[in-house]
Design a protein around this motif. Sequence first.
Motif, PDB file in Angstrom:
ATOM      1  N   ASN A  62      13.827  37.365  30.225  1.00 47.32           N
ATOM      2  CA  ASN A  62      14.634  38.038  29.192  1.00 47.32           C
ATOM      3  C   ASN A  62      15.489  39.162  29.781  1.00 47.32           C
ATOM      4  O   ASN A  62      15.993  39.992  29.037  1.00 47.32           O
ATOM      5  CB  ASN A  62      13.726  38.590  28.065  1.00 47.32           C
ATOM      6  CG  ASN A  62      12.762  39.656  28.563  1.00 47.32           C
ATOM      7  OD1 ASN A  62      12.530  39.759  29.763  1.00 47.32           O
ATOM      8  ND2 ASN A  62      12.208  40.449  27.666  1.00 47.32           N
ATOM      9  N   ARG A  63      15.627  39.159  31.109  1.00 47.64           N
ATOM     10  CA  ARG A  63      16.413  40.187  31.812  1.00 47.64           C
ATOM     11  C   ARG A  63      15.988  41.595  31.429  1.00 47.64           C
ATOM     12  O   ARG A  63      16.806  42.408  30.971  1.00 47.64           O
ATOM     13  CB  ARG A  63      17.910  40.038  31.523  1.00 47.64           C
ATOM     14  CG  ARG A  63      18.454  38.701  31.932  1.00 47.64           C
ATOM     15  CD  ARG A  63      19.964  38.768  32.004  1.00 47.64           C
ATOM     16  NE  ARG A  63      20.507  37.504  32.414  1.00 47.64           N
ATOM     17  CZ  ARG A  63      21.410  36.810  31.704  1.00 47.64           C
ATOM     18  NH1 ARG A  63      21.865  37.272  30.564  1.00 47.64           N
ATOM     19  NH2 ARG A  63      21.842  35.667  32.162  1.00 47.64           N
ATOM     20  N   PRO A  64      14.705  41.891  31.598  1.00 47.13           N
ATOM     21  CA  PRO A  64      14.225  43.223  31.244  1.00 47.13           C
ATOM     22  C   PRO A  64      14.765  44.258  32.232  1.00 47.13           C
ATOM     23  O   PRO A  64      15.106  43.919  33.365  1.00 47.13           O
ATOM     24  CB  PRO A  64      12.706  43.097  31.400  1.00 47.13           C
ATOM     25  CG  PRO A  64      12.538  42.056  32.460  1.00 47.13           C
ATOM     26  CD  PRO A  64      13.657  41.072  32.227  1.00 47.13           C
ATOM     27  N   HIS A  65      14.844  45.493  31.776  1.00 55.16           N
ATOM     28  CA  HIS A  65      15.227  46.568  32.692  1.00 55.16           C
ATOM     29  C   HIS A  65      14.010  47.090  33.437  1.00 55.16           C
ATOM     30  O   HIS A  65      14.137  47.699  34.486  1.00 55.16           O
ATOM     31  CB  HIS A  65      15.876  47.708  31.911  1.00 55.16           C
ATOM     32  CG  HIS A  65      17.159  47.297  31.266  1.00 55.16           C
ATOM     33  ND1 HIS A  65      17.934  48.147  30.547  1.00 55.16           N
ATOM     34  CD2 HIS A  65      17.791  46.108  31.248  1.00 55.16           C
ATOM     35  CE1 HIS A  65      18.998  47.501  30.101  1.00 55.16           C
ATOM     36  NE2 HIS A  65      18.926  46.269  30.513  1.00 55.16           N
ATOM     37  N   LEU A  66      12.855  46.855  32.856  1.00 51.95           N
ATOM     38  CA  LEU A  66      11.619  47.365  33.442  1.00 51.95           C
ATOM     39  C   LEU A  66      10.521  46.317  33.289  1.00 51.95           C
ATOM     40  O   LEU A  66      10.337  45.755  32.215  1.00 51.95           O
ATOM     41  CB  LEU A  66      11.197  48.653  32.704  1.00 51.95           C
ATOM     42  CG  LEU A  66       9.842  49.249  33.057  1.00 51.95           C
ATOM     43  CD1 LEU A  66       9.852  49.811  34.480  1.00 51.95           C
ATOM     44  CD2 LEU A  66       9.469  50.356  32.064  1.00 51.95           C
ATOM     45  N   VAL A  67       9.800  46.071  34.394  1.00 49.68           N
ATOM     46  CA  VAL A  67       8.650  45.159  34.358  1.00 49.68           C
ATOM     47  C   VAL A  67       7.402  45.971  34.683  1.00 49.68           C
ATOM     48  O   VAL A  67       7.377  46.735  35.651  1.00 49.68           O
ATOM     49  CB  VAL A  67       8.817  44.003  35.375  1.00 49.68           C
ATOM     50  CG1 VAL A  67       7.558  43.153  35.440  1.00 49.68           C
ATOM     51  CG2 VAL A  67      10.019  43.143  35.013  1.00 49.68           C
ATOM     52  N   LEU A  68       6.377  45.815  33.862  1.00 48.97           N
ATOM     53  CA  LEU A  68       5.113  46.515  34.057  1.00 48.97           C
ATOM     54  C   LEU A  68       4.059  45.499  34.460  1.00 48.97           C
ATOM     55  O   LEU A  68       3.876  44.485  33.776  1.00 48.97           O
ATOM     56  CB  LEU A  68       4.706  47.210  32.755  1.00 48.97           C
ATOM     57  CG  LEU A  68       5.751  48.213  32.246  1.00 48.97           C
ATOM     58  CD1 LEU A  68       5.460  48.617  30.811  1.00 48.97           C
ATOM     59  CD2 LEU A  68       5.787  49.434  33.152  1.00 48.97           C
ATOM     60  N   ALA A  69       3.389  45.760  35.566  1.00 42.51           N
ATOM     61  CA  ALA A  69       2.385  44.813  36.073  1.00 42.51           C
ATOM     62  C   ALA A  69       1.058  45.545  36.251  1.00 42.51           C
ATOM     63  O   ALA A  69       0.966  46.512  37.006  1.00 42.51           O
ATOM     64  CB  ALA A  69       2.850  44.212  37.392  1.00 42.51           C
ATOM     65  N   ASP A  70       0.040  45.094  35.524  1.00 42.56           N
ATOM     66  CA  ASP A  70      -1.277  45.740  35.570  1.00 42.56           C
ATOM     67  C   ASP A  70      -2.228  44.914  36.431  1.00 42.56           C
ATOM     68  O   ASP A  70      -2.601  43.803  36.045  1.00 42.56           O
ATOM     69  CB  ASP A  70      -1.836  45.894  34.151  1.00 42.56           C
ATOM     70  CG  ASP A  70      -3.012  46.878  34.096  1.00 42.56           C
ATOM     71  OD1 ASP A  70      -3.400  47.411  35.155  1.00 42.56           O
ATOM     72  OD2 ASP A  70      -3.531  47.101  32.990  1.00 42.56           O
TER      73      ASP A  70
END
Length: 248
Positions: free
Chosen positions: A176-184
């Motif tokens: 979705n072309r995110p500006h930020l990806v969070l990976a836990d």
Amino acid sequence: MTEVLTVSNNGHGAGDTLAVHAIAVTRTYSAGGKPVQALRGVNLEVPRGTLTALMGRSGSGKTTLLNIIGGLDRPTSGEVLVDGEKFSRLSDRALADFRRHRLGFVFQSFALLPTYSAYENVELPLRMIGVGRKERGQRVRFWLETVGLADWASHRPYELSGGQQQRLAIARALVNRPHLVLADEPTGELDTTTGRQILALFKEIVEREGVTILIATHDPKVREVATVVHQLRDGQIVVNEAERAPAQ
Ligand code: ADP
Ligand code: MG
């Protein structure tokens, strides 16, 4: 919402150049009537286009902080801005909308839909924001290709190895072309070699796409790829300039 980006990473001070700005964030849970202070005043600045790591032992508050930055939870006090957007000003509904359009999530356990093919798993976030079929096809194929799963499009997650499942989850998080990806804890269920490959893939994606990726982990291998490493201890960021990698 404003369309941002193409902002160069040229300073830590101005809020509008930051992917994430957390200001004095606290989060207190009540567990069996007793308050647990998971976060005790976290200040964090994540410049755009970086691979930033949040490290710290189990229970230090990494997941709590990531959930707040991802708009999945609200702070007890303090403020979080993502892309300059003040989360406290957004209703729960607006926050959910923000998540769907601007953020991507990667979890330790992959969280793929077992009855969906690889293709359908990656396509789902685009369906949820109403992207048309033709563009969905282009984007899904691009991301399956990018993560090395072009030949696995019709396979179900259980037919893939752990590393392949995490690659698939990464494609889903980016589509979705995110500006930020969070990976836990994205390498938490992977062996050392596979974990290293996943971290290298994150680095490659940051460099190629200019996206910002924030990884919470206790995996020391993250130091090999991260632009910046922050340490969390007992709900606070331990300021330690020596942890900072040299400027790129
Ligand atoms: P980490 O991800 O670094 O392991 P967490 O953010 O999961 O740390 O947890 C931080 C602290 O908050 C821990 O003491 C944990 O037990 C507590 N905690 C986390 N989630 C909850 C919850 N839903 N209810 C009560 N306490 C919680
Ligand atoms: Mg955690």
